[in-house]
Write an enzyme that holds these catalytic residues in place. Structure first.
Site, short mmCIF file in Angstrom:
data_model
loop_
_atom_site.label_atom_id
_atom_site.label_comp_id
_atom_site.label_asym_id
_atom_site.label_seq_id
_atom_site.Cartn_x
_atom_site.Cartn_y
_atom_site.Cartn_z
N ASP A 142 21.42 -27.82 -20.98
CA ASP A 142 20.70 -29.05 -21.29
C ASP A 142 20.94 -30.07 -20.20
O ASP A 142 22.07 -30.21 -19.70
CB ASP A 142 21.16 -29.63 -22.63
N ARG A 194 12.20 -23.13 -26.28
CA ARG A 194 12.74 -24.05 -25.28
C ARG A 194 13.18 -23.33 -24.01
O ARG A 194 14.35 -23.34 -23.66
CB ARG A 194 13.88 -24.88 -25.85
#
Length: 402
Positions: free
Chosen positions: A228, A280
């Site tokens: 992330d 994602r």
């Protein structure tokens, strides 16, 4: 010397591509570098018998003396993170102790002791080891974690955090089964430690970091994301990684309201998104994202998604859709009506769609927001099997090509 057939195929299929975006200052210069590197790799295949067409790997993997020339790797990055030098200009630090992780007073020989130092360090490992960290590993600037030559796992505890630091390289490490940590003190430099709240449980968390390169890692099964990048992080390349068995793989951009992420630039290249992945790959907000020559062999919901008008440029990837009829779309727009997202710049060029996969484009198409004198071959995605064949952690043996 006569080239093997598969190398001739690579020579025939590689072609230059360049892009730009209205959301960053001058991203086309970096994207051009990606494709210039690909073309240089192609031209060099005749003299490099181990050449694969992967410009990162062909920069260093042909060297039998890689162990003596470890820091040369820092000159092989491409894309938005190409200036990440890590610990290139520092000393070699050897991790010898995998067991005694002290988050506040780390001992010499441990990984934590190396990553918190103020000076540049190129961190390697004395032998195979599994490191179970007690708290998140807070890295200091100008560090490389280089797992080549050993089977290194960071697993079973909190994992790596790159927060408000710069010039980080993480290469050749297995990162999996990462957990949350926090509500305790953790040291981030020789002269500072502080209280940490609960961490997300990412494999690699980039928080306000810049000039970061994650290459040839294998990542799986973490509490939150595998990689992330949020809160103004930028100048990042994520390349040659193998990702498996995870739900929310990669979040790029903290929230729709955090405008600081409008400057984010991330290159995602030559990765293999494999079995057991759900969504994602990545999920983007605000910034500029170049997704190039990746192999998507599994997703359950979607592959590439986003919100808050990110610019997504998908080129030369291979998308193999799941058998489920309802999940064949590569793309997903989050939290927006079609009247809003139809203006977002999302483009697919030269992508190979298999088993009914399809990409829903939007925005400016072939306008200047993407391309500056770009040129595509007819089938650029045909090279994906070659350039991603060795994604993930490599097996490197002293005295042999890696």
């Amino acid at each position: 010397m006569k080239l093997p057939i598969f190398l001739l195929l690579i020579l025939a299929l590689l072609a230059p591509i360049s892009t730009t975006s209205s959301h960053v200052q001058d991203p086309h210069l970096v994207v051009e570098h990606v494709h210039r590197s690909i073309n240089e790799s192609r031209r060099n295949l005749g003299s490099l018998s181990c050449g694969t067409g992967n410009p990162i790997d062909d920069c260093w993997r042909c060297d039998k003396s890689w162990e003596k020339n470890r820091q040369r790797l820092a000159d092989c990055a491409i894309g938005f993170g190409k200036h990440a030098i890590g610990g290139r200009d520092g000393k070699i630090y050897v991790v010898t102790d995998s067991k005694n992780d002290d988050p506040v007073n780390p001992k010499p020989g441990t990984l934590r002791y190396g990553v918190i130092q103020n000076e540049p360090l190129w961190i390697i490992f004395a032998h195979d080891m599994t490191i179970r960290l007690k708290e998140e590993l807070l890295m200091n600037s100008f560090k490389t974690i280089d797992g080549r030559g050993a089977n290194v796992h960071i697993a079973g505890g909190p994992c790596i955090t790159i927060q408000y630091v710069t010039n980080i390289i993480i290469h050749g490490v297995n990162i999996h089964d990462c957990k949350q940590g926090g509500n305790t003190d953790v040291r981030d430099s020789p002269d500072h430690y502080g209280f940490r709240t609960i961490s997300d449980g990412d494999g690699i968390s980039i928080f306000g970091g810049s000039h970061v390169w994650v290459d040839h890692c294998s990542l799986a099964n973490c509490h939150d994301g595998l990689i992330d990048a949020i809160h103004g992080s930028t100048a990042i390349t994520i390349s040659n990684n193998y990702m498996t068995h995870h739900d929310k793989v990669m979040l790029l951009g903290h929230s729709d309201t955090l405008l600081q992420d409008k400057n984010m630039q991330v290159t995602i290249a030559f990765n293999h998104f494999g079995e057991g992945l759900v969504q994602r790959m990545p999920r983007c907000r605000h910034g500029y994202f170049h997704v190039v020559n990746n192999d998507y062999t599994h997703w359950e919901m979607y592959a590439i998604g986003g919100s808050a008008s990110p610019t997504i440029n998908s080129q030369g990837n291979r998308f193999l859709a799941p058998n489920s009829y309802d999940n064949k779309e590569v793309t997903k727009r989050e939290e927006a009506s079609e009247s809003e997202w139809k203006n977002w710049n999302w483009r697919s060029e030269g992508d190979l769609m298999l088993n009914g996969a399809y990409f829903t484009p939007s925005g400016a198409g072939a306008s200047k927001s993407y391309a500056r004198a770009s040129s595509l071959s007819a089938r650029p995605s045909s090279i994906v099997g070659f350039v991603t064949a060795n994604a993930g952690v490599l097996r490197c043996t002293r005295g042999s090509r890696c």
